[in-house]
Design an enzyme around this catalytic site. Structure first.
Site, PDB file in Angstrom:
ATOM      1  N   LYS A 272       0.810  -1.230   0.000  1.00 36.04           N
ATOM      2  CA  LYS A 272       0.000   0.000   0.000  1.00 36.04           C
ATOM      3  C   LYS A 272       0.842   1.279   0.000  1.00 36.04           C
ATOM      4  CE  LYS A 272      -4.504  -0.842   2.163  1.00 36.04           C
ATOM      5  NZ  LYS A 272      -5.522  -0.384   1.454  1.00 36.04           N
TER       6      LYS A 272
ATOM      7  N   GLY B 187     -10.317  -3.835   4.965  1.00 34.25           N
ATOM      8  CA  GLY B 187     -11.676  -4.328   4.778  1.00 34.25           C
ATOM      9  C   GLY B 187     -12.679  -3.570   5.630  1.00 34.25           C
TER      10      GLY B 187
ATOM     11  N   GLU C   2      -6.844  10.640   7.023  1.00 35.10           N
ATOM     12  CA  GLU C   2      -7.078  11.056   5.647  1.00 35.10           C
ATOM     13  C   GLU C   2      -8.488  11.596   5.453  1.00 35.10           C
ATOM     14  OE1 GLU C   2      -6.229   7.342   3.514  1.00 35.10           O
ATOM     15  OE2 GLU C   2      -8.368   7.024   3.262  1.00 35.10           O
TER      16      GLU C   2
ATOM     17  N   LYS D 107     -18.157  -6.237  -5.287  1.00 34.31           N
ATOM     18  CA  LYS D 107     -18.898  -5.630  -6.391  1.00 34.31           C
ATOM     19  C   LYS D 107     -20.074  -6.524  -6.777  1.00 34.31           C
ATOM     20  CE  LYS D 107     -14.561  -3.620  -7.831  1.00 34.31           C
ATOM     21  NZ  LYS D 107     -13.359  -3.835  -8.656  1.00 34.31           N
TER      22      LYS D 107
ATOM     23  N   ARG E  38      -3.761  -7.709 -12.504  1.00 36.36           N
ATOM     24  CA  ARG E  38      -4.312  -8.952 -13.074  1.00 36.36           C
ATOM     25  C   ARG E  38      -5.505  -8.582 -13.949  1.00 36.36           C
ATOM     26  NH1 ARG E  38      -8.825  -8.418  -9.799  1.00 36.36           N
ATOM     27  NH2 ARG E  38      -8.320  -7.813  -7.692  1.00 36.36           N
TER      28      ARG E  38
ATOM     29  N   ARG F 255     -23.231 -10.099 -11.314  1.00 35.14           N
ATOM     30  CA  ARG F 255     -22.629 -11.349 -10.843  1.00 35.14           C
ATOM     31  C   ARG F 255     -23.733 -12.232 -10.262  1.00 35.14           C
ATOM     32  NH1 ARG F 255     -16.810  -9.866  -8.149  1.00 35.14           N
ATOM     33  NH2 ARG F 255     -16.294  -8.119  -9.483  1.00 35.14           N
TER      34      ARG F 255
END
Lengths: 82, 458
Positions: free
Chosen positions: B115, B163, B199, B235, B291, B337
């Site tokens: 990260k 997460g 942040e 998603k 990927r 999906r």
């Protein structure tokens, strides 16, 4: 005193440890409460905790860590304390 | 490239086998004991059993996969997505075995998998990152200075969290002052690491990502995808392009993604993920995935490209097939999906044998699946059993087509998310393209509270 079987509620992989580098939830001889977690079942990348279901002493662990289980398969036996 | 081993299963293994076959490349499937009868095994020219159902002992067993490849005289390995696709160690081992890895270099995977280093690489390439502290904050003064840059509301995040865990929102300097010591103590207890950073908090943020491609010398983008319809950070629906995104933002975002690819001399398919603040009209780098992605078909549908074919060509040492000017965008595409899960019971996994599986058809409807009638959706892997993708000349046409296609889905043997997806597609917020990353969960919670049940088939 009677023996109760703990069954896997779901099909998947049954784990005896919360994570590979951690000690097992229970061992033979462990004294457990009814709502204590004794294993984890992984089904489709989701994890469900398996509870003892009864209070007592673990007398046998019937599967290896990361064993393939079907719904209702016995995974350990507990001798109830009442 | 003459012979390719696919180190994956399910729909993506099938997708890769199809692309290879069209290029005249012969294919080797690997499979676990529970995937003996799987579609990817049937479609491949050869197949090898690599172990028991547990992924750790089959699809994640690097040495077994590489030795199978060497034994069968394979010259390249495609990792698909998930499993070993972003493990730098695997890419290294493939290359050490004198095979081609269909993907970027191990160094690219390592860089983007870290990260902090990925963020620095983005900043060095001039890609905007979320305003806030540079790494963990040490004490309250540093936290306040970082919040000054970030603006309020701000997030206090555990460095070791992830997460969605270990995050708190603070409204002002006083709340920040109260939160810092507590957050540090909590992070120490929960993650064994008390470091926190500060942040900007973006309410109603959208997740928009850019498909990039490189051959190590030239770099292009293939437009953006809108992926804000999410449940538990997974998603659910993806679109290309992003509805309502101002053209100057699209231009800046795609250019930033190409700049990052060029700065890292990227090779292969990659996705640069951004968080988009629609109120400020600003976007920030989140991460780069090294990927092919699950949602790559929507990009293929609007550009008329075959991204997996291009991966195989680039891995064979060919230069990129297209210049930026040659990539044209046409119409709109949506993917849903289809998962074997029960929306009425908290999306409980629903493995089982597909007694029947009727998938929709008709113009501009595409099904990518590793399953079919009689096949088993096993409990050992992902619940995704099919992707349904549609294209339309306009977004409205694509939406009407998706609704029609979903109405044709008929599956027996497992419970699916088809009806749930159809309800989302019918929502006015989806139709208007006005949704963000927490929209779906908010809607589900509201529907539950109203007793209409997000999952129920009413």
């Amino acid at each position: 005193m009677s023996e109760q079987q703990v069954q896997s509620p779901l099909p998947g992989l049954f784990y005896l440890r919360p994570a590979p580098d951690q000690p097992p939830f229970v061992e033979v001889g462990s004294v457990v409460t009814a709502d204590q977690s004794v294993g984890l079942v992984e089904v489709m990348k989701q994890f469900a905790e398996v509870k003892a279901g009864v209070a007592g002493t673990v007398t046998a662990i019937l599967v290896d860590d990361a064993a393939v289980v079907g719904p209702g398969d016995p995974v350990m036996t507990i001798e109830t304390s009442d | 490239m003459q012979k390719l081993l696919i180190a994956n299963r399910g729909e993506i293994a099938v997708r890769i086998i199809r692309a290879a076959r069209e290029l005249g490349i012969s294919t080797v499937a690997v499979y676990s004991e529970s995937d003996q009868g799987a579609l990817h095994v049937r479609l491949a020219d050869e197949s090898v059993l690599i172990g028991p159902p547990a992924a750790a002992r089959s699809y994640l067993d690097m040495d077994k996969i590489i030795s199978a490849a060497v034994d069968l005289g394979v010259d390249a390995i495609h990792p698909g997505y998930g499993f070993l696709s972003e493990r730098a160690e695997f890419a290294d081992k493939v290359v050490e075995a004198k095979l081609a890895f269909v993907g970027p270099t191990a160094d690219s995977i390592r860089l983007m998998g870290d990260k902090a280093r990925a963020r620095s690489a983005a900043e060095a390439a001039g890609v905007p990152t979320v305003p806030g502290s540079d790494g963990p904050v040490d004490g309250l003064d540093e936290a306040l200075a970082a919040a000054e840059k970030a603006g309020f509301p701000a997030l206090v995040k555990a460095a070791a969290g992830g997460g969605g865990r270990g995050i708190r929102i603070v409204k002002d300097a006083k709340e920040l002052a109260d939160a810092i010591p507590v957050a540090q103590a909590e992070a120490q207890a929960a993650f064994g690491n008390g470091q926190v950073y500060v942040e900007r908090f973006v309410p109603q943020a959208r997740h928009i990502e850019v498909q990039i491609f490189g051959d190590g010398e030239r770099f292009v983008h293939l437009g953006e995808r809108e992926c804000s319809m999410q449940r538990r950070r997974q998603k659910v629906i993806e679109e290309a392009g992003a509805p309502g995104l101002p053209p100057h933002i699209r231009e800046a975002m795609t250019s930033a993604a190409v700049a990052l690819a060029a700065a890292t001399r990227y090779r292969g398919a990659g996705t640069v993920e951004f968080l988009y603040d629609a109120v400020r009209e600003e976007f920030y780098f989140i991460e780069m995935n090294t990927r092919i992605q699950v949602e790559h078909p929507v990009t293929e549908m609007i550009t008329g490209t075959d991204l997996v074919r291009e991966q195989l060509l680039v891995a064979s040492g060919e230069p990129l097939s297209w210049t930026q000017e040659q990539i044209e965008f046409r119409g709109h595409s949506i993917e849903v999906r289809l998962n074997a899960e029960n929306p009425d019971f908290g999306f409980m996994p629903s493995p089982g044998t597909l007694k029947s599986m009727q998938m929709p058809g008709g113009p501009f409807v595409r099904i990518d699946s590793g399953f079919g009638p009689g096949k088993e959706v096993s409990p050992f892997y992902d619940s995704l059993f099919a992707k349904l993708i549609v294209w339309g000349e306009t977004r409205d046409i694509a939406i009407a087509r998706m609704d029609r296609a979903l109405s044709e889905v008929e599956v027996e043997g497992v419970v699916t998310t088809a009806d749930f997806l159809r309800k989302i597609v019918a929502l006015p917020e989806f139709r208007k393209g006005e949704y963000h990353t927490t929209f779906l969960e908010d809607w589900m919670a509201a529907a539950d509270a109203a007793g209409t049940g997000a999952g129920s088939a009413s």
